[in-house]
Structure formats: C-alpha cells, structure tokens
Scaffold this active site. Structure first.
Site, PDB file in Angstrom:
ATOM      1  N   GLY A  69       8.803  -4.641   1.565  1.00 23.92           N
ATOM      2  CA  GLY A  69       8.776  -3.679   0.476  1.00 23.92           C
ATOM      3  C   GLY A  69       9.885  -3.946  -0.525  1.00 23.92           C
ATOM      4  O   GLY A  69      10.865  -4.628  -0.237  1.00 23.92           O
TER       5      GLY A  69
ATOM      6  N   TYR B 149      -2.509 -10.114  15.511  1.00 23.08           N
ATOM      7  CA  TYR B 149      -2.451  -8.956  14.626  1.00 23.08           C
ATOM      8  C   TYR B 149      -3.501  -7.923  15.019  1.00 23.08           C
ATOM      9  O   TYR B 149      -3.195  -6.738  15.196  1.00 23.08           O
ATOM     10  CB  TYR B 149      -2.661  -9.399  13.178  1.00 23.08           C
ATOM     11  CG  TYR B 149      -2.706  -8.273  12.186  1.00 23.08           C
ATOM     12  CD1 TYR B 149      -1.545  -7.592  11.823  1.00 23.08           C
ATOM     13  CD2 TYR B 149      -3.912  -7.888  11.585  1.00 23.08           C
ATOM     14  CE1 TYR B 149      -1.584  -6.562  10.901  1.00 23.08           C
ATOM     15  CE2 TYR B 149      -3.950  -6.866  10.662  1.00 23.08           C
ATOM     16  CZ  TYR B 149      -2.789  -6.198  10.325  1.00 23.08           C
ATOM     17  OH  TYR B 149      -2.828  -5.173   9.405  1.00 23.08           O
TER      18      TYR B 149
ATOM     19  N   ASP C 255      11.840   2.722   4.852  1.00 21.69           N
ATOM     20  CA  ASP C 255      11.439   1.318   4.736  1.00 21.69           C
ATOM     21  C   ASP C 255      12.645   0.426   5.012  1.00 21.69           C
ATOM     22  O   ASP C 255      13.765   0.752   4.610  1.00 21.69           O
ATOM     23  CB  ASP C 255      10.899   1.045   3.328  1.00 21.69           C
ATOM     24  CG  ASP C 255       9.986  -0.165   3.264  1.00 21.69           C
ATOM     25  OD1 ASP C 255      10.477  -1.281   3.508  1.00 21.69           O
ATOM     26  OD2 ASP C 255       8.786   0.013   2.958  1.00 21.69           O
TER      27      ASP C 255
ATOM     28  N   ILE D 279       0.830  -1.205   0.000  1.00 21.47           N
ATOM     29  CA  ILE D 279       0.000   0.000   0.000  1.00 21.47           C
ATOM     30  C   ILE D 279       0.864   1.254   0.000  1.00 21.47           C
ATOM     31  O   ILE D 279       0.567   2.229  -0.688  1.00 21.47           O
ATOM     32  CB  ILE D 279      -0.952   0.000   1.215  1.00 21.47           C
ATOM     33  CG1 ILE D 279      -1.860  -1.235   1.187  1.00 21.47           C
ATOM     34  CG2 ILE D 279      -1.791   1.272   1.245  1.00 21.47           C
ATOM     35  CD1 ILE D 279      -2.697  -1.426   2.453  1.00 21.47           C
TER      36      ILE D 279
ATOM     37  N   ILE E  24      11.108   0.798  12.168  1.00 19.97           N
ATOM     38  CA  ILE E  24      10.469   1.599  13.218  1.00 19.97           C
ATOM     39  C   ILE E  24      10.915   1.189  14.617  1.00 19.97           C
ATOM     40  O   ILE E  24      10.554   1.839  15.596  1.00 19.97           O
ATOM     41  CB  ILE E  24       8.932   1.559  13.112  1.00 19.97           C
ATOM     42  CG1 ILE E  24       8.395   0.136  13.134  1.00 19.97           C
ATOM     43  CG2 ILE E  24       8.473   2.283  11.861  1.00 19.97           C
ATOM     44  CD1 ILE E  24       6.870   0.063  13.109  1.00 19.97           C
TER      45      ILE E  24
ATOM     46  N   LYS F 127      -3.191  -3.976  16.552  1.00 16.39           N
ATOM     47  CA  LYS F 127      -3.812  -2.792  15.977  1.00 16.39           C
ATOM     48  C   LYS F 127      -4.721  -2.087  16.982  1.00 16.39           C
ATOM     49  O   LYS F 127      -4.816  -0.856  17.005  1.00 16.39           O
ATOM     50  CB  LYS F 127      -4.589  -3.168  14.710  1.00 16.39           C
ATOM     51  CG  LYS F 127      -3.692  -3.571  13.551  1.00 16.39           C
ATOM     52  CD  LYS F 127      -2.727  -2.454  13.152  1.00 16.39           C
ATOM     53  CE  LYS F 127      -1.902  -2.784  11.945  1.00 16.39           C
ATOM     54  NZ  LYS F 127      -0.973  -1.688  11.569  1.00 16.39           N
TER      55      LYS F 127
END
Length: 324
Positions: free
Chosen positions: A42, A151, A37, A17, A65, A155
C-alpha cells in the site's frame, strides 16, 4: 447493518482495493475510518483525497496482521472491520512460508481479534483462486475447489476458519471471492503486477505486447471501484455469514482483452504469441468466470463499469500519473 455513526477499521486500507474501500466508506454517514496497513504494498499517496476528510485516519503504530498486540489495540472501540491484507498470488508461489504466516496465520489473528473486541461484522477478502479452473461457466459459489496453488490454498483455509469462527463464536463474516480486479492503484510496474498493467506498459513503450499461449484463456475482469462498492454493500447487508463472487459474469479472453486495449490506445502494434513455460503451463488457470446471481440477490450488488469503461478510466489515470 446500519453504518451511521460507526467506527470502521480497514485492514490493508492503503492498498489497491483497500484505498477504494476507504473512499467508498467516506460517502457514508459514519464517524471514523481507520486505516491499518504495513505499507508493504500500500501507499499513503493512494489515500491523499481520503485523508482530507477529518474522519479518516491512519493507525499510527504498525499495521501488520502478524502483530497481534497492535492489531488488538487498533480494534478497540471499532464497530466494523474490513480485511483486505494479503500476500498476492505470485508472492505466495515464491514465498510459501511467508504466505502461510500472512494469509493463514494473519487471517486467524484478524478473526480472533474481532471476537476479542466484539466486532459486529467482518468483511474479508477471499479470491476466485479458490476455484481453480472452471468445471462449468459461469461458476456459482457451489463450484468445487480445484485450486492447486499456495495463494488459493491460503484463501480456502481463511474461508474455513471464518466459518469456524462464525459457528463457534457467532462472529458475522462475509467473504468476497474477487474475480480479476483491475484499475488505478494496482501496482503498474512490479514483477508481480497484473496482465492489464503489463500490456499497457508495453504499448506505452511502443513495444509489442506478448501473450502467453494462444490467447484463448478467458477471465472475468471487474473494475476496482465496483469491488469497493461490493465491500460496503456486503457490510450493509443483513447477511450474517456467507461467501460471494464479485465479478461481472462477462467472459473475456486474453486475446480479446489485448485487442480492446490496443484499440483504446489507438495503437497499431501487433501481438506476439509465445508458448507457456512448463512451470506456467502447469499453474495457469485457463478459464474462470463467476456467476453474479448470488451477490445480486443477497447483497444487492450490481457492477457498474463495463470492461471498456473501466479500461478508459485506468488509461486516464495513467495519463495523469505516468508510470516511472
């Protein structure tokens, strides 16, 4: 938000995305788009066209991150941040400790870095996985969190932290709850790929497509270009904090999906149905279709591509980029 002459950081910008968010941003009158990234999922090739634009750059050092010093350095002088970095659903199932470190601790790192660097606004990728199985259809953003997997839990934690950072520091954050996203740049071959690439791979190999269960399980499929456009609309909107579904509100069963793909591929293969394994039966969401009303009314987002139109674009891309 006025994006004119702004500098934007896209975390996870080489991913499925994220690469489309980058290309969508380059349609705007902005000064620079920086891709951050780690290239675990990716690929630089997804940015081939975007990198022809001199305003697009890849941050040269790292891109994870979990690396707070590098992350902070990447945010220096940045106006707006998009964060799409995450471990995917089945990765989280198999590696829950790493899922915590990336999706929960990593999200905290992004939020903290945004505050330290006076970022004007963050658009962060959540997921429809927060909902679990639908109690009602379509699901509004007020639907209860019935998630049972790692997961979705990560979130939910990210959304809670985003709300806390907004309340404590005034950080503007919009979280986007994606429904089932599909399209080019989605991994077409990995063990953790999605249902649409799996079906297409089977058909292209002239093998019988397999459906787990009876095919009645239904989802909301949205094309990746629409998702990227929603990200930019969310950033441009006047909304300072909130969570939004990103979907079409169109219910499509897996059986219907497979029939559509077979028709578009002009294939006469017949579908094989097999029972769920005990593990899959316990974890599988059977019904998840999101209301699009809030995103339309508050973000000004309306999806463009029907499922058939999106599938045709994906099939064309695969024809030009054969799966290896």
């Amino acid at each position: 938000m006025d994006l004119k002459n702004s500098k934007v950081l896209v975390i996870g910008g080489a991913g499925f995305i994220g690469s489309y968010v980058v290309s969508e941003l380059l349609k705007e009158d902005i000064s620079e788009v920086v891709v951050y990234d780690n290239f675990a999922r990716g690929k630089k090739e997804y940015l081939t066209e975007s990198l022809k634009d001199p305003r697009c750059k890849i941050f040269p050092v790292g891109g994870d991150i979990r690396e707070t010093d590098i992350l902070n350095d990447a945010m220096k002088g940045v106006d707006y941040v998009f964060c799409l970095a995450a471990m995917w659903l089945l990765h989280c199932k198999d590696y829950p400790r790493t899922a915590f470190e990336v999706n929960i601790a990593g999200t905290f790192n992004v939020l903290e870095a945004c505050v330290k660097n006076n970022i004007k606004k963050l658009v962060w990728s959540s997921s429809a996985s927060v909902y679990g199985d639908a109690v009602e259809v379509p699901m509004t953003e007020a639907h209860p969190f019935n998630n049972k997997n790692f997961y979705g839990a990560s979130k939910i934690a990210g959304e809670a932290m985003a709300t806390a950072f907004n309340d404590r520091y005034g950080l503007e954050v919009i979280g986007l709850r994606y429904m089932n996203v599909y399209g080019p740049h989605q991994d077409q071959t990995a063990a953790y790929t999605g249902v649409i690439p799996i079906m297409l791979n089977k058909i292209d190999a002239n093998e019988t497509p397999v459906i787990n269960g009876d095919g009645s399980q239904a989802y909301d499929f949205i094309y990746v270009e629409d998702v990227a456009r929603c990200n930019v609309e969310a950033m441009r909107s006047a909304v300072k904090h909130g969570f939004y579904n990103v979907g079409t509100e169109v219910q499509t069963s897996i059986g219907q999906l497979c029939d559509t793909i077979l028709r578009l591929k002009k294939s006469d293969l017949k579908v094989t149905y097999k029972p769920y394994s005990a593990d899959d039966a316990r974890a599988m969401v059977q019904n998840r279709i999101g209301s699009k009303e809030k995103a339309e009314n508050e973000l000004g987002f309306t999806y463009k591509y029907s499922l058939e139109e999106g599938l045709l674009k994906l099939i064309e891309w695969r024809n030009n980029n054969p799966v290896k």
